[in-house]
Design a protein around this motif. Structure first.
Motif: not given
Length: 498
Positions: A437-459
């Motif tokens: 069940x879809x509950x939300x849609x990814x919108x925006x964030x406070x920090x750019x922690x990823x070095x590239x498009x996509x990927x598993x990065x922890x907060x």
């Protein structure tokens, strides 16, 4: 199960793990067996409305093999079924019994070693269902009123003893496997996908291989979106019906045309690129609405719907996700009667830190990020981190983060993943009994922690992500997806939205 027909299921697992993949409402019996019968659910209790699903699940989970009798008396099992069916016939009468369809599903780790051959008992069951036709002269008019399936699990199986006990038309009724972990995949293989095309959120919750095919079966609603316009962007979307894909409004810019949007869904109909007929942004989305209040980019109502030129073909690889406040989702959540949006929300968002997921690009296709929506007082603490985001100078976090957002991220309680470039527009979802069940849609964030498009990065401690809460977007969704006067397959939104 054949469409439009009701079967009566009598299940008798000697060993096995229950599977809730398909929600049905037949009467059923569940027994464990060895040299004796251990009944968990009595089918006769359905005549007195005494059976509650929650109690059945509780009893199954509490059942222990322990020092139960050894041996395998299959004849006793079939005699038990025969007696129960005879009682049902007395209750329903001859004419009523004719309308009943029966499915006997047995799980065994070997052949019978006591109680004699079950074949005569199976023959009597067949004659009862076929209305006393003998096996020899049965003309086949009631073949589809009885199915006996046998799942043989283990290394020491006597096929010659077990296979003759199966009954039924329309596919294999005898399945042999070495390990019980193969059972779920076997069930999926025997399900006729054409019979469940209307069920949203179905998916394979395991991966047999690390390839695109297994990923698509696990996330069959996945869509990739590429905006080839003057400010090219890559996003993720979710198929919510054969005709429509849901994504974020900020994946589009002023002046974009449908021809600029590329939607990729691999449904086996040739090209995975689907032509876009139109797209609709939420009418209240306005990224510059609060510039004067200290919010350079305001993402409230960050929601868009893409209509495809042609509907996709639904299969095990491509299937819509469930969305809130629809009858389809109430069915997936096992909510009976006139259910409401509020009931759905209470089932799906009931914890102060509710575990959810969303997808990110990662070889060979995508990977799932695990996050926790902070609710109640936890949400108040979570959204305060919005004040540290670039472009936000207001001192009031609620100016930037309205009640339309879910908040995830941080490392308190759980260390969440964080959204990366390219994750925007993707479904924020929850799995419930093998339905998504879809509950939300990814919108925006406070920090750019990823070095590239996509990927598993922890907060980290300060990073937070904000997702549009679909429970707050129902008017927009129902107006664009639920109009049954249009030339598309409309979703059934609940009349009682409270």
């Amino acid at each position: 199960m054949k469409k439009g027909r009701r079967k009566r299921w009598i299940c008798s697992p000697k060993t096995g793990k229950r599977d809730n993949k398909f929600y049905v409402s037949p009467n059923y019996e569940i027994v464990f067996f060895s040299s004796e019968i251990y009944r968990v659910v009595n089918i006769l209790d359905f005549f007195n409305a005494k059976v509650e699903l929650s109690k059945v699940i509780e009893d199954l989970e509490k059942f222990k093999i322990e020092n139960k009798h050894t041996g395998t008396d299959l004849n006793l099992v079939f005699k038990t079924f025969e007696n129960q069916m005879a009682f049902i016939k007395r209750q329903a009468g001859d004419e009523g019994f004719k309308a009943h369809r029966h499915a006997l599903i047995l799980f065994t780790d070997g052949a019978y070693n006591m109680g004699g051959s079950p074949e005569p008992t199976v023959a009597r069951i067949k004659n009862a269902v076929y209305m006393n036709h003998t096996v020899e002269n049965h003309v086949g008019t009631r073949d589809d009123f009885l199915d006996i399936y046998i799942f043989a699990i283990g290394s020491d199986i006597f096929d010659d003893d077990l296979q003759p006990l199966t009954v039924g038309t329309g596919g294999n009724h005898y399945f042999r496997m070495s390990k019980i972990v193969e059972l779920k995949e076997t069930f999926d293989l025997i399900i006729d996908e054409s019979e469940v095309v209307g069920m949203c959120g179905l998916h394979r919750d395991y991966e047999t291989t690390e390839d695109k095919e297994s990923k698509r079966k696990r996330y069959p609603w996945l869509a990739f979106i590429v905006n080839t316009g003057r400010k090219g962007k890559t996003c993720i979307g979710s198929l919510v019906s054969p005709d429509f894909v849901l994504t974020a409004a900020h994946c589009f810019t002023f002046g974009d045309l449908p021809a600029d949007i590329v939607v990729e869904i691999e449904d086996g109909l040739g090209s995975k690129v689907k032509t876009v007929k139109s797209f609709t942004l939420h009418p209240l989305y306005n990224i510059t609405a609060k510039v004067k209040e200290g919010v350079a980019e305001f993402y409230d109502y960050d929601l868009a719907i893409i209509r495809l030129e042609e509907p996709v073909r639904i299969s095990e690889f491509v299937r819509p996700i469930c969305i809130p406040c629809t009858q389809e989702t109430s069915d997936a959540l096992n909510l009976v009667g006139e259910s409401t949006c509020k009931q759905q929300e209470q089932v799906l968002l009931k914890s102060y830190r509710e575990q959810l997921g969303f997808l990110t690009r990662k070889h060979p296709l995508v990977a799932e990020k695990i996050v926790h929506a902070k609710l109640g007082e936890n949400r108040d603490l979570c959204i305060k981190k919005a004040l540290s985001a670039p472009g936000i100078t207001t001192k009031n976090e609620r100016v930037a983060v309205t009640d339309n957002f879910l908040c995830t991220g941080g490392r308190v309680g759980y260390r969440d993943h964080i959204a990366c470039t390219g994750d925007s527009g993707g479904a924020v979802f929850k799995n419930f009994n093998q339905r998504t069940i879809q509950i939300g849609v990814v919108s925006w964030g406070t920090q750019a922690l990823c070095s590239s498009t996509g990927g598993l990065v922890e907060s980290n401690d300060e990073s937070r992500d904000f997702h549009i809460n679909l429970f707050r977007m129902i008017d927009f969704l129902s107006q664009n997806l639920g109009d049954d006067s249009q030339d598309y397959t409309a979703l059934k939104f609940l009349k009682n939205g409270a």
